[in-house]
Design a protein around this motif. Structure first.
Motif, PDB file in Angstrom:
ATOM      1  N   MET A  80     -36.892 -76.145 -17.560  1.00 20.34           N
ATOM      2  CA  MET A  80     -35.599 -75.592 -17.975  1.00 20.34           C
ATOM      3  C   MET A  80     -35.016 -76.366 -19.160  1.00 20.34           C
ATOM      4  SD  MET A  80     -33.951 -74.818 -14.248  1.00 20.34           S
ATOM      5  CE  MET A  80     -32.290 -74.502 -14.816  1.00 20.34           C
ATOM      6  N   ALA A  81     -35.146 -77.678 -19.093  1.00 24.84           N
ATOM      7  CA  ALA A  81     -34.612 -78.505 -20.178  1.00 24.84           C
ATOM      8  C   ALA A  81     -35.344 -78.195 -21.483  1.00 24.84           C
ATOM      9  CB  ALA A  81     -34.735 -79.981 -19.827  1.00 24.84           C
ATOM     10  N   VAL A  82     -36.680 -78.080 -21.382  1.00 22.16           N
ATOM     11  CA  VAL A  82     -37.472 -77.803 -22.590  1.00 22.16           C
ATOM     12  C   VAL A  82     -37.083 -76.439 -23.164  1.00 22.16           C
ATOM     13  CG1 VAL A  82     -39.797 -77.306 -23.404  1.00 22.16           C
ATOM     14  CG2 VAL A  82     -39.398 -79.270 -21.905  1.00 22.16           C
ATOM     15  N   MET A  83     -36.966 -75.463 -22.290  1.00 18.40           N
ATOM     16  CA  MET A  83     -36.623 -74.113 -22.732  1.00 18.40           C
ATOM     17  C   MET A  83     -35.224 -74.120 -23.364  1.00 18.40           C
ATOM     18  SD  MET A  83     -38.247 -71.424 -22.855  1.00 18.40           S
ATOM     19  CE  MET A  83     -37.717 -69.976 -23.724  1.00 18.40           C
ATOM     20  N   ALA A  84     -34.307 -74.870 -22.757  1.00 14.04           N
ATOM     21  CA  ALA A  84     -32.931 -74.927 -23.284  1.00 14.04           C
ATOM     22  C   ALA A  84     -32.930 -75.513 -24.688  1.00 14.04           C
ATOM     23  CB  ALA A  84     -32.054 -75.767 -22.358  1.00 14.04           C
ATOM     24  N   MET A  85     -33.694 -76.589 -24.858  1.00 16.32           N
ATOM     25  CA  MET A  85     -33.720 -77.232 -26.179  1.00 16.32           C
ATOM     26  C   MET A  85     -34.360 -76.312 -27.206  1.00 16.32           C
ATOM     27  SD  MET A  85     -34.203 -81.279 -25.640  1.00 16.32           S
ATOM     28  CE  MET A  85     -35.453 -81.424 -24.413  1.00 16.32           C
ATOM     29  N   LEU A  86     -35.403 -75.607 -26.764  1.00 19.69           N
ATOM     30  CA  LEU A  86     -36.081 -74.677 -27.666  1.00 19.69           C
ATOM     31  C   LEU A  86     -35.127 -73.567 -28.119  1.00 19.69           C
ATOM     32  CD1 LEU A  86     -39.036 -75.318 -28.119  1.00 19.69           C
ATOM     33  CD2 LEU A  86     -39.628 -73.283 -26.807  1.00 19.69           C
ATOM     34  N   ALA A  87     -34.432 -72.996 -27.141  1.00 12.35           N
ATOM     35  CA  ALA A  87     -33.525 -71.887 -27.462  1.00 12.35           C
ATOM     36  C   ALA A  87     -32.401 -72.374 -28.376  1.00 12.35           C
ATOM     37  CB  ALA A  87     -32.949 -71.301 -26.174  1.00 12.35           C
ATOM     38  N   GLY A  88     -31.828 -73.541 -28.047  1.00 12.90           N
ATOM     39  CA  GLY A  88     -30.749 -74.087 -28.874  1.00 12.90           C
ATOM     40  C   GLY A  88     -31.241 -74.396 -30.279  1.00 12.90           C
ATOM     41  N   ALA A  89     -32.463 -74.960 -30.354  1.00 16.83           N
ATOM     42  CA  ALA A  89     -33.021 -75.322 -31.652  1.00 16.83           C
ATOM     43  C   ALA A  89     -33.252 -74.080 -32.502  1.00 16.83           C
ATOM     44  CB  ALA A  89     -34.322 -76.095 -31.470  1.00 16.83           C
ATOM     45  N   LEU A  90     -33.720 -73.004 -31.866  1.00 16.08           N
ATOM     46  CA  LEU A  90     -33.956 -71.776 -32.627  1.00 16.08           C
ATOM     47  C   LEU A  90     -32.639 -71.202 -33.122  1.00 16.08           C
ATOM     48  CD1 LEU A  90     -36.806 -70.019 -30.647  1.00 16.08           C
ATOM     49  CD2 LEU A  90     -36.903 -71.097 -32.893  1.00 16.08           C
ATOM     50  N   TRP A  91     -31.615 -71.246 -32.280  1.00 16.81           N
ATOM     51  CA  TRP A  91     -30.302 -70.749 -32.707  1.00 16.81           C
ATOM     52  C   TRP A  91     -29.772 -71.607 -33.864  1.00 16.81           C
ATOM     53  CZ3 TRP A  91     -29.284 -66.096 -31.389  1.00 16.81           C
ATOM     54  CH2 TRP A  91     -27.995 -65.565 -31.489  1.00 16.81           C
ATOM     55  N   GLY A 109     -21.605 -74.859 -35.273  1.00 19.40           N
ATOM     56  CA  GLY A 109     -21.897 -73.835 -34.274  1.00 19.40           C
ATOM     57  C   GLY A 109     -22.550 -74.373 -33.024  1.00 19.40           C
ATOM     58  N   ALA A 110     -22.242 -75.650 -32.667  1.00 24.01           N
ATOM     59  CA  ALA A 110     -22.879 -76.238 -31.479  1.00 24.01           C
ATOM     60  C   ALA A 110     -22.515 -75.450 -30.224  1.00 24.01           C
ATOM     61  CB  ALA A 110     -22.468 -77.693 -31.324  1.00 24.01           C
ATOM     62  N   GLU A 111     -21.319 -74.862 -30.222  1.00 26.05           N
ATOM     63  CA  GLU A 111     -20.901 -74.080 -29.051  1.00 26.05           C
ATOM     64  C   GLU A 111     -21.892 -72.951 -28.780  1.00 26.05           C
ATOM     65  OE1 GLU A 111     -18.402 -74.909 -27.226  1.00 26.05           O
ATOM     66  OE2 GLU A 111     -17.747 -73.131 -26.117  1.00 26.05           O
ATOM     67  N   GLY A 112     -22.275 -72.253 -29.849  1.00 23.09           N
ATOM     68  CA  GLY A 112     -23.229 -71.165 -29.684  1.00 23.09           C
ATOM     69  C   GLY A 112     -24.600 -71.669 -29.287  1.00 23.09           C
ATOM     70  N   GLN A 113     -24.992 -72.794 -29.866  1.00 23.72           N
ATOM     71  CA  GLN A 113     -26.303 -73.360 -29.537  1.00 23.72           C
ATOM     72  C   GLN A 113     -26.322 -73.819 -28.083  1.00 23.72           C
ATOM     73  OE1 GLN A 113     -26.041 -76.122 -32.743  1.00 23.72           O
ATOM     74  NE2 GLN A 113     -26.086 -74.428 -34.196  1.00 23.72           N
ATOM     75  N   LEU A 114     -25.186 -74.311 -27.607  1.00 23.82           N
ATOM     76  CA  LEU A 114     -25.063 -74.703 -26.206  1.00 23.82           C
ATOM     77  C   LEU A 114     -25.283 -73.486 -25.294  1.00 23.82           C
ATOM     78  CD1 LEU A 114     -22.202 -76.873 -24.763  1.00 23.82           C
ATOM     79  CD2 LEU A 114     -22.595 -74.636 -23.786  1.00 23.82           C
TER      80      LEU A 114
END
Lengths: 381, 530
Positions: A119-130, A88-93
């Motif tokens: 922004m990068a930190v937030m992106a990684m956080l959101a992707g990691a949570l997903w 599900g990397a597409e969704g995490q992206l």
């Protein structure tokens, strides 16, 4: 019956010869297909393989195309090494892109260079949570991470669609489903190489991708954490015996791959689009799965594999534009290329053996016994 | 295909029933059988003796049609033949009982046997035949029993009766006693002797020398794929047989020292565990203790709770709540809630029975395998980064001290023979001089040389004042090095007895007592010889 038998020693010439042969077969098969469909085969092959590399700016674009693939596949390699099947990397992206977009749109006046970091930190956080959701469901309820992560991808696709059509839509976008443009501080600038200048769309995300792959490789090969990942993938029972926690490793690799996919989403938007729109990714999250396996689950090799796959995609685009070869045909050609490369990979490491009926019984017996070992191992969970 | 023996070829005592000439079989670079000449006569009890990997299985698989020789040929009653598949072998009159049974656990005895026979029997007729045949040989079987409810010994009888129904003239038994109690072994031997008297030849594959002397008259000895000797078993001592088998002098393990100390080092009290899966054995109120310098042997047939007990001792399984009487103590410290790594830090060391994928990882190198239980030792991992030089040094040290023969400096564990990998695994734990060593089946599937080495190493560890708990199916092993013995049967542990005070027969009785669904030999089946 045919079986694949692992080769003991792999001769060096084979590792060099096999990819070349694979590409030659692809060229041959592709040429025949093009010719049958009425396209000049040589010109078409030129558009596929040579044109994307013929000008420096094209090389830059190739690197740009490979950038998300390299980052995402590095994360996926962590998962696959641990025998955790995140698809599900597409969704995490997408979630990463949304996380970064939220920061960018919340501070439209920001000028600080920390903006891009945030922004990068937030992106990684959101992707990691997903990515953590399928991990958690796997540990807690033994839910298949394959299904959950895939289903979460569709949720993510509709989530970003809804967001850009409703709450985050730019009122001045003439009704188009777009957000406001990111402030300049939220964009990734195009790189200017000393002595060369700009190289197509080459941006700062590309060196980040290389760095991610190198760090990933270092972590997997040199750290105790990487050892745990490989151990849980190869022999979970030995991992528990060593005293490691399988659930923790599962969560870790899901969050790392989710986080990296999120980072790729953020880079994709900030470098190439500059705002959120319904379609952010062109299947990078899925293509990266192929890259990971083409690289034999080695992050360093993922750089090369990412470039090869990007070349095939880019070549397909050029062929579509300049020769009007339909998209499905370029898709077939890309399919043949990847199939040949993966088949060559497999045949380098395994040999095909024809087995008579009598030996078949033996092999089946051995595999049943092996399965019993696994069952035995699993029952001690 | 060969037809049934022609009449002009008399079945005389001088013609071998089965003979092989120059049989050779290679797998890649490995020559598994080289130029094997062999013969067995009607009514003969013949042993095929050899270490793990000596080529015994390859040979019998060729005789049974599972493998084809590269060179050489077989003769059956004096006629040259090619056995292309097991069906043909069975039709000729060769029956085979495999080490790992091929029975469907959910089906009845009769159903299992029907599957192997030509489909021209009615169920009733078959049941009657099973009853008659099994009674005739003194191994009564109920055709309607479900396999899963039978003990291992009874399951083996099903396999034997299945062969007997086809009236074989040659019965091949592959390591048949590895899952039996001493009493069951005796019964098996009586059946085999009776068969031999009736003219059926028995080829008995084993590495247990006492049994070979007891049962067989002649032995063919293989070593490294080559036939090294053919002897009359009664002329040889077990020691001579062992030396023929391994090609070197067998070292004696020194006499046991009696532990002087009376300090209890390790104790378990009231350990209970309910069965979590359909094939698990529940542990019931297990208690024992071990003193410094002492070796406690825990005997029992595989599948009576050994793996469950081992998981509880290592900490891979822990009781859900710390409450209750469940206690695992080292000295005065309570280990019960601790994970394996924490138990190791407290001075315990473990060697699980399964080498591949549990005690070691075949797809990893020896240095990575050294890391498996050594990662919290000094100088190996610093700030999360593995120091490769130091792990390699650690692996080399283990290999050197424990005589691990390896093909290269830091090979994959899978490239080592079973015995060498086991020496590595045992060495990895003993080299740490643990206060308490808990080991399961330390010499399973290991050649004699490595077996003696490993037993000596464990005895020496005890001499230095450590306590050793050894779960083992091999009674000989327990009687050789243990001071005390207890028997695990269906999840219950007997009282601890002094080894000097008991006989193997007494232990055999404890092993076979009230076998309610016991002895399923799961682990026995799940193992692959290495």
């Amino acid at each position: 019956m045919i079986i694949l038998q692992k080769r003991k020693d792999i001769p060096t010439y084979l590792t060099i010869a096999v990819p070349i042969i694979a590409i030659l077969i692809t060229v041959l098969a592709g040429g025949i297909i093009f010719a049958l469909l009425g396209y000049p085969p040589l010109a078409a092959l030129y558009e596929f393989f040579i044109a994307p590399l013929s000008r420096p700016d094209q090389v830059g674009n190739l690197l740009v195309k490979a950038c998300p693939l390299i980052i995402i596949s590095t994360g996926l390699i962590f998962c696959y090494r641990a025998n955790v099947w995140n698809i599900g990397a597409e969704g995490q992206l997408i979630l990463g892109a949304m996380g970064a977009g939220w920061v960018a749109l919340s501070f439209p006046e920001a000028e600080s260079p920390f903006m891009i970091v945030a922004m990068a930190v937030m992106a990684m956080l959101a992707g990691a949570l997903w990515g953590a959701i399928p991990g958690l469901l796997k540990i807690r309820f033994k839910a298949s991470e394959i299904l959950v992560s895939l289903m979460l991808t569709y949720i993510a696709i509709f989530l970003v669609d809804w967001t850009v059509r409703s709450p985050w839509r730019d009122p001045l976008a003439f009704g188009f489903p777009l957000t406001k443009a990111y402030p300049d501080a939220g964009l990734i600038p195009v790189m200017s190489l000393p002595g060369i200048g700009r190289l197509g769309q080459l941006h700062w995300g590309v060196p980040v991708a290389f760095l991610v792959a190198i760090c990933g490789w270092f972590y997997l090969t040199r750290s105790l954490g990487g050892y745990q990942i490989k151990l849980m993938g190869d022999a979970p029972r030995a991992g528990r015996f060593a005293g490691f926690n399988q659930g923790r490793v599962t969560m870790f690799v899901m969050m790392v791959s989710g986080g990296l996919a999120g980072l790729a989403g953020m880079i994709e938007v900030s470098a190439n689009i500059g705002m959120l729109q319904p379609q952010i990714s062109f299947g990078y999250g899925f293509t990266a799965i192929i890259v990971a396996f083409l690289a034999r689950l080695n992050p360093l090799a993922a750089i090369a594999a990412g470039l090869v796959v990007a070349l095939a995609e880019l070549g397909g685009d050029t062929a579509q534009i300049s020769m009007r070869i339909p998209k499905v045909v370029t898709g077939i050609f890309n399919g043949i290329l990847l199939f040949m490369l993966l088949a060559g990979e497999t045949l380098t490491h395994y040999r095909i053996v024809w087995v008579g009926v009598t030996e078949k019984a033996n092999i089946e017996k051995a595999s049943i016994e092996k399965a019993n070992i696994k069952k035995d191992g699993a029952s001690h969970g | 295909m060969t037809k049934a023996p022609r009449k002009l070829n008399p079945k005389s005592k001088d013609t071998p029933l089965l003979a092989s000439y120059g049989m050779t079989k290679s797998f890649g670079d490995l020559v598994a059988n080289q130029d094997i000449n062999f013969s067995i006569y009607p009514g003969e009890l013949h042993a095929l003796l050899g270490e793990n990997g000596a080529g015994k299985s390859t040979f019998i698989k060729m005789a049974y049609g599972l493998l084809q020789p590269d060179q050489g040929y077989l003769e059956w009653r004096g006629e040259r033949i090619t056995v292309t598949n097991p069906q043909q072998a069975r039709a000729m009159g060769i029956g085979m009982v495999f080490q790992h049974f091929s029975l469907f656990e959910a089906l009845t005895v009769a159903e299992n046997i029907a599957l192997a026979l030509p489909p021209d029997f009615t169920r009733q007729k078959l049941s009657q035949m099973i009853k008659t045949k099994s009674a005739e040989y003194g191994i009564p079987l109920n055709p309607d029993s479900i396999i899963a409810d039978l003990s291992v010994g009874q399951q083996q009888r099903v396999e034997i009766v299945r062969c007997l129904l086809q009236n074989p003239s040659l019965l091949i038994m592959d390591e048949p006693t590895s899952v039996l109690t001493p009493q069951e072994t005796d019964q098996l031997f009586q059946v085999l002797k009776r068969l031999a008297k009736q003219g059926c030849a028995v080829l008995f594959i084993s590495h247990k020398l006492d049994e070979i002397k007891q049962l067989t008259t002649r032995a063919t000895i293989l070593r490294g794929g080559i036939k090294v000797a053919e002897v009359k078993t009664k002329d040889q001592s077990t020691r001579q047989l062992a030396e023929l088998m391994i090609g070197a002098k067998v070292k004696e393990i020194g006499t046991l020292s009696t532990p002087k100390s009376s300090k209890t080092l390790f104790s378990v009290s009231g350990l209970s565990r309910s069965a979590e899966g359909p094939f698990d054995i529940a542990l019931k109120d297990i208690s024992f203790s071990v003193k410094a310098g002492e070796i406690l042997g825990i005997a029992g047939i595989a599948g009576n709770g050994q793996s469950e007990l081992m998981a509880a001792l290592t900490g891979e399984w822990r009781p859900a709540s710390a409450a209750g009487v469940n206690k695992i103590m080292i000295g005065a410290a309570d280990m019960t809630p601790l994970v394996p790594a924490a138990r190791r830090r407290a001075g315990l060391a473990f060697i699980p029975e399964e080498r591949n994928g549990h005690a070691a990882v075949p797809s990893m190198t020896l240095s990575e395998n050294a890391l498996l239980t050594g990662y919290d030792q000094a100088d190996v991992v610093r700030r999360g980064i593995i120091n490769h030089d130091n792990t390699l040094a650690m692996a080399r040290h283990i290999s050197k001290t424990f005589d691990v023969r390896q093909p290269s400096d830091d090979p994959l564990a899978s490239s080592l023979s079973g015995g060498n990998l086991q020496k590595f695994v045992v060495g990895r734990e003993i080299i740490k001089s643990p206060q308490v060593l808990i080991v399961s089946q330390p010499t399973w599937g290991v050649d004699i040389g490595a077996t003696q080495f490993i037993r000596t190493a464990m005895a020496n560890l005890a001499k230095q004042g450590s306590a050793v708990i050894m779960i083992s199916q091999d009674l000989e092993e327990i009687f050789q090095i243990a001071h005390h013995i207890a028997v695990l049967n269906n999840g219950q542990l007997s009282e601890t007895l002094k080894v000097d005070d008991v006989t193997p027969e007494h232990i055999g009785l404890l092993m076979g007592e009230s076998p309610t669904r016991s002895g399923k030999a799961r682990s026995g089946k799940a193992r692959v010889s290495s």
